[in-house]
Design an enzyme around this catalytic site. Structure first.
Site, PDB file in Angstrom:
ATOM      1  N   ASP A 136      58.012  47.737 -28.388  1.00  0.00           N
ATOM      2  CA  ASP A 136      57.961  46.260 -28.419  1.00  0.00           C
ATOM      3  C   ASP A 136      58.039  45.704 -27.014  1.00  0.00           C
ATOM      4  O   ASP A 136      59.111  45.374 -26.556  1.00  0.00           O
ATOM      5  CB  ASP A 136      59.124  45.774 -29.296  1.00  0.00           C
ATOM      6  N   GLU A 162      58.910  35.829 -25.072  1.00  0.00           N
ATOM      7  CA  GLU A 162      58.541  35.910 -26.487  1.00  0.00           C
ATOM      8  C   GLU A 162      59.777  36.150 -27.337  1.00  0.00           C
ATOM      9  O   GLU A 162      59.935  35.565 -28.412  1.00  0.00           O
ATOM     10  CB  GLU A 162      57.540  37.056 -26.716  1.00  0.00           C
ATOM     11  N   GLU A 163      60.654  37.018 -26.825  1.00  0.00           N
ATOM     12  CA  GLU A 163      61.798  37.457 -27.623  1.00  0.00           C
ATOM     13  C   GLU A 163      62.820  36.345 -27.846  1.00  0.00           C
ATOM     14  O   GLU A 163      63.725  36.499 -28.662  1.00  0.00           O
ATOM     15  CB  GLU A 163      62.486  38.657 -26.947  1.00  0.00           C
ATOM     16  N   ASP A 206      58.353  40.494 -21.903  1.00  0.00           N
ATOM     17  CA  ASP A 206      59.815  40.573 -21.921  1.00  0.00           C
ATOM     18  C   ASP A 206      60.301  41.554 -22.980  1.00  0.00           C
ATOM     19  O   ASP A 206      59.580  41.881 -23.934  1.00  0.00           O
ATOM     20  CB  ASP A 206      60.447  39.192 -22.123  1.00  0.00           C
ATOM     21  N   HIS A 217      53.486  40.451 -25.000  1.00  0.00           N
ATOM     22  CA  HIS A 217      54.558  39.818 -24.231  1.00  0.00           C
ATOM     23  C   HIS A 217      55.161  40.840 -23.289  1.00  0.00           C
ATOM     24  O   HIS A 217      55.192  42.038 -23.586  1.00  0.00           O
ATOM     25  CB  HIS A 217      55.609  39.181 -25.136  1.00  0.00           C
ATOM     26  N   HIS A 244      63.946  46.906 -30.586  1.00  0.00           N
ATOM     27  CA  HIS A 244      65.275  46.332 -30.343  1.00  0.00           C
ATOM     28  C   HIS A 244      66.404  47.346 -30.537  1.00  0.00           C
ATOM     29  O   HIS A 244      67.572  46.983 -30.517  1.00  0.00           O
ATOM     30  CB  HIS A 244      65.551  45.109 -31.235  1.00  0.00           C
ATOM     31  N   GLU A 272      51.653  43.626 -31.152  1.00  0.00           N
ATOM     32  CA  GLU A 272      53.013  43.903 -31.639  1.00  0.00           C
ATOM     33  C   GLU A 272      52.988  45.155 -32.515  1.00  0.00           C
ATOM     34  O   GLU A 272      51.970  45.482 -33.136  1.00  0.00           O
ATOM     35  CB  GLU A 272      53.526  42.717 -32.469  1.00  0.00           C
TER      36      GLU A 272
HETATM   37 ZN   LIG Z   1      57.514  41.997 -29.649  1.00  0.00          ZN
END
Ligand SMILES: [Zn+2]
Length: 404
Positions: free
Chosen positions: A123, A155-156, A93, A91, A376, A183
């Site tokens: 990520d 995705e997030e 984003d 992903h 994150h 991931e």
């Molecule tokens: Zn991810």
């Protein structure tokens, strides 16, 4: 941290081992692709890069045309662009940086002490960058079967974008034999993750002065009864449910994450709302769970209606992400073992796009550099050692799908 080096200063340094993906990591991290914003600048750049190496590309957009998925195909030597082969999936984003104490510019990939810092380095832009950095080699060597890249948006915020990408490739008759989602797994091979469903519960009661509680319907107290039931179901899964010890949390879990209700202590509250989820193992059916929660809630309705006919308890579905479990004997798992030079597999509790590829009959594994614990976070980082392992994975993949 003190005086971090730029990646350009780092390049000649033996510590990075001449990683071939560094330029592309720096490039991708440099695009601020926070989920709420457009990702088109990144998508267009990658599209141009891939087309420059002879890949064909397709974009699928969100309703506002502000975000896009990119699906790109490097055809096999014989021209086959649809049958078999694998997908490398990531992903584009990233989660927001606002309110996080960063020591470096999150959108400038920065090397320090054996790590690269930046939003998305774990990520999950590094996996995509490593894959893209091998495109010139894949193209030069020529492929037995097609190779695809799937780069998604949103995705997030619930694995939203990739659903359109998958629908598009199914509609166009593209039938990959397997998919690798990059991931962060610490480059361990992950063959399963839990499914997740989320709902909002809205309890409507009736206001009254708090000295006259029998004249009202207390929405907060009824909501709390339902919350307590959900928590009890979680304990039941833990203590009496089926387990799979391969998972980091080996049983199904339930959780209430947000609750709002009431305005003042001296008012019987009219409204209470809470959000809850179940993260379930493949053999636990989330339909059974929500059926039971609804049935429990319904017990309160006769007493509520006896006070006021307009009271209610409603459940709104928020999101569904299926689980997946790719058989350890599958071809994609064997390819993953061969590329990773390991025999171990793991199972995780966090959800990914893997389950959506799996649901489209594309056997899928998850394997990518970095660890979910760094995702994150402020000062998100990935170890150069992880990038080396990911490049070694891609080199072995090249040897298998593009033998010289
Ligand atoms: Zn991810």
């Amino acid at each position: 941290m003190n005086a971090p080096a730029t990646l350009a200063e780092v390049r000649p340094d033996a510590r990075t081992g001449e990683l071939r993906s560094l330029d592309l990591i720096r490039k991708l991290v440099g695009f601020d692709t926070t989920s709420r914003d457009s990702n088109l600048a990144l998508i267009h750049w990658v599209r141009d890069y891939l087309e420059g190496h002879g890949l064909t590309t397709t974009l699928t957009f969100d309703d506002d045309q502000r975000k896009a998925n990119l699906f790109a195909t490097l055809a096999a030597r014989d021209g086959n662009a649809t049958d078999g082969g694998i997908v490398l999936s990531g992903h584009t984003d990233v989660v927001p940086v606002e309110g996080q104490p960063w020591d470096t510019d999150p959108f400038v990939a920065t090397f320090h002490d054996g790590r690269i810092y930046g939003r998305g380095v774990t990520d999950m832009k590094s996996f995509s960058a490593v894959g893209l950095s091998f495109v010139p080699e894949f193209a030069r060597r020529g492929l037995r079967k097609p190779l695809h890249f799937a780069l998604s948006y949103d995705e997030e915020v619930g694995c939203i974008g990739v659903r359109r990408l998958i629908a598009d490739i199914v509609a166009r008759g593209v039938r990959p034999a397997g998919c690798i989602v990059g991931e962060p797994t610490g480059m361990e091979l992950v063959v399963a993750h839990k499914g997740k469903r989320a709902w909002r519960c809205r309890v409507r009661g009736l206001e009254a002065h708090s000295s006259l509680t029998p004249h009202g319907v207390n929405a907060v107290q009824i909501a709390c009864e339902i919350v307590a039931y959900i928590a009890q179901r979680g304990r039941d899964f833990r203590d009496a449910g089926r387990r799979d010890e391969a998972y980091d949390v080996p049983y199904t879990t339930t959780h209430v994450g947000v609750i709002r209700g009431g305005t003042a202590l001296n008012i019987v509250p009219r409204d209470c709302t809470f959000d809850f989820e179940i993260r379930h193992l493949p053999f636990d059916d989330p339909e059974d769970f929500i059926h039971d929660v609804r049935a429990f809630a319904a017990r309160f309705l006769p007493a509520m209606h006896a006070v006021d006919a307009h009271t209610y308890i409603e459940f709104d579905h928020i999101s569904t992400l299926p689980g997946f479990d790719t058989h350890d004997g599958s071809a994609i798992t064997a390819l993953g073992h061969a590329c990773n030079a390991t025999g171990d597999v793991g199972k995780v509790s966090f959800g990914t796009e893997a389950s959506l590829f799996h649901g489209a009959d594309i056997p899928t594994i998850i394997c990518g550099p970095g660890h979910i614990a760094q995702a994150h976070q402020p000062n998100e980082w990935v170890a150069v050692e992880q990038l080396r392992r990911c490049e070694a994975f891609m080199r072995r993949l090249a040897d298998r799908i593009a033998p010289a």
